[in-house]
Design an enzyme around this catalytic site. Structure first.
Site, PDB file in Angstrom:
ATOM      1  N   VAL A 219       0.707  -1.222   0.075  1.00  0.00           N
ATOM      2  CA  VAL A 219       0.041  -0.031   0.012  1.00  0.00           C
ATOM      3  C   VAL A 219       1.130   1.225  -0.001  1.00  0.00           C
ATOM      4  O   VAL A 219       0.396   2.348  -0.063  1.00  0.00           O
ATOM      5  CB  VAL A 219      -0.980   0.138   1.220  1.00  0.00           C
ATOM      6  CG1 VAL A 219      -1.952  -1.209   1.190  1.00  0.00           C
ATOM      7  CG2 VAL A 219      -0.027   0.006   2.487  1.00  0.00           C
ATOM      8  N   LYS A 220       2.081   1.158   0.032  1.00  0.00           N
ATOM      9  CA  LYS A 220       2.902   2.254   0.090  1.00  0.00           C
ATOM     10  C   LYS A 220       3.460   2.855  -1.329  1.00  0.00           C
ATOM     11  O   LYS A 220       3.133   2.039  -2.277  1.00  0.00           O
ATOM     12  CB  LYS A 220       4.272   1.930   0.745  1.00  0.00           C
ATOM     13  CG  LYS A 220       4.226   1.503   2.281  1.00  0.00           C
ATOM     14  CD  LYS A 220       3.495   2.658   3.253  1.00  0.00           C
ATOM     15  CE  LYS A 220       3.250   2.058   4.370  1.00  0.00           C
ATOM     16  NZ  LYS A 220       3.944   1.249   5.245  1.00  0.00           N
ATOM     17  N   THR A 221       3.860   4.156  -1.405  1.00  0.00           N
ATOM     18  CA  THR A 221       4.183   4.409  -2.877  1.00  0.00           C
ATOM     19  C   THR A 221       5.173   3.744  -3.556  1.00  0.00           C
ATOM     20  O   THR A 221       4.883   3.598  -4.739  1.00  0.00           O
ATOM     21  CB  THR A 221       4.924   6.070  -2.454  1.00  0.00           C
ATOM     22  OG1 THR A 221       3.933   6.720  -1.687  1.00  0.00           O
ATOM     23  CG2 THR A 221       5.024   6.572  -3.875  1.00  0.00           C
TER      24      THR A 221
END
Length: 381
Positions: free
Chosen positions: A183-185
């Site tokens: 879910v991180k960049t």
């Protein structure tokens, strides 16, 4: 399927990078690890990097490598994932929770100052949702008190401080930690990294990452042959694989594009939701550039006449997934039972928690999906 609150964006280049590594001689402990570490240093401007199996592992390595004395305390934000504090507890450091700023939702430097005691040795500010904390003030406070600083930048790779420097350059900290969860960049599946400009800290983290074992000739107490290794510390198996590192190298090349798209979506949300009287859009502090990991409006559920559970269910029925970031860590059962913390300790973070709700935000989110989210939110009243 509902639009999730967050997800990865993978393309054919990413797939090729992983497949090429799968077909190579090294699945782990190979050349892709060093390549990813060099790329992260080149991107952020930090001198050293240690990649790890997760962001949590990276935090643990950073705290452990500081070798803080028994009885130490560390201060972190009440508004964070538990790993920010757990990394201290793993190392025998007592986590102390500071309250947050009511606008940025980041740790409040004034609250930090109020909680410093003679036992305080470490500050771990969290760049919540990707927005850099007030690092100038926090760094000054740390220097004045002789404290170590670890930036929890799990949300903030690609973000910039007020001085224009990239989060991770370690200008304000002894170490900065990233997370590469999907879910991180930027993602490596699971994974994390510690950036630092301190060579001694870097070498301790490298040692601890692999069981505390070394084969470096200069460090061995004896060297009977090429098979020989020695355990110099009680470390862990916190290595990242070469497949993960290959994905990270590929993803890092697209980070600026991912960041720009996230900022574009946030601006769109803000423009289309700002008129709702029961919703407060996020505020970006003057001078910083946030690579937004989360989009977290505050919703006055009482004014809306619905509970958060009702709102989440209604949005899900309309195809929009949501999440809550975060339950204040000091209210978690383990922290209450172990340290005696509880409701009332950080009233600003607790008030924020009662109204926060994360809406979908990720680089692959389409304009049509953004419109779906906006329409669903506006239909709540």
């Amino acid at each position: 399927m509902a639009i999730p609150y967050g997800r990865q964006w993978l393309d054919e280049e990413d797939e090729r990078a992983v497949l090429d590594t799968l077909r190579s001689d090294y699945l782990t402990q190979g050349p892709k690890i060093a390549e990813f570490e060099r790329a992260l240093c080149d991107y952020t401007g930090a001198r050293y990097c240690v990649v790890a199996a997760s962001g949590t592992a990276a935090l643990h390595l950073a705290v452990a490598a500081l070798e803080l004395p028994p009885g130490s305390e560390g201060i972190t934000s009440a508004n964070t994932f538990t790993a920010s504090a757990n990394s201290m507890a793993y190392c025998g450091v007592k986590p102390v929770f500071a309250d947050i700023d009511p606008v940025s939702y980041n740790i409040d430097p004034a609250s930090i100052a109020m909680r410093i005691t003679p036992a305080t040795r470490l500050l771990t500010p969290v760049h919540f949702a990707g927005q850099p904390a007030e690092m100038e003030a926090i760094s000054t406070l740390a220097r004045e008190r002789g404290l170590k600083v670890i930036e929890d930048a799990a949300h903030a790779i690609g973000s910039r401080y007020r001085d224009g420097g990239l989060v991770g350059n370690c200008r304000y900290a002894d170490a900065t930690v990233f997370s590469f969860h999907p879910v991180k960049t930027l993602t490596t599946g699971e994974g994390g990294a510690v950036m630092t400009n301190d060579e001694a800290l870097y070498r301790r983290m490298v040692l601890l990452r692999t069981h505390g074992i070394t084969k470096e000739p200069a460090l061995l107490t004896q060297n009977p042959g090429p098979w020989y290794y020695e355990m110099h510390a009680l470390g862990w198996h916190y290595r990242m694989t070469d497949m993960q590192a290959a994905l990270g190298v590929s993803q890092l090349k697209k980070l600026d594009r991912f960041a720009a798209r996230r900022r574009e979506i946030v601006a769109r949300y803000n423009a289309l939701l700002a008129d709702l009287p029961w919703l407060r859009t996020p505020v970006e502090a003057d001078g910083v550039a946030s690579c937004f990991h989360l989009y977290v409006p505050r919703i006055d559920f009482a004014a809306l006449g619905k509970t958060r559970v009702q709102v989440m269910r209604e949005l899900l029925d309309l195809g929009v997934g949501t999440q809550v970031h975060y339950i204040p860590v000091h209210t978690q059962p383990w922290y209450r039972e172990t340290y005696g913390y509880g409701p009332g300790d950080c009233p600003v973070a607790e008030a924020y928690y009662e109204q926060c709700l994360s809406l979908p935000l990720y680089a692959a989110l389409t304009d049509e999906e953004v419109a779906t989210v906006v329409a669903a939110v506006r239909s709540l009243a």
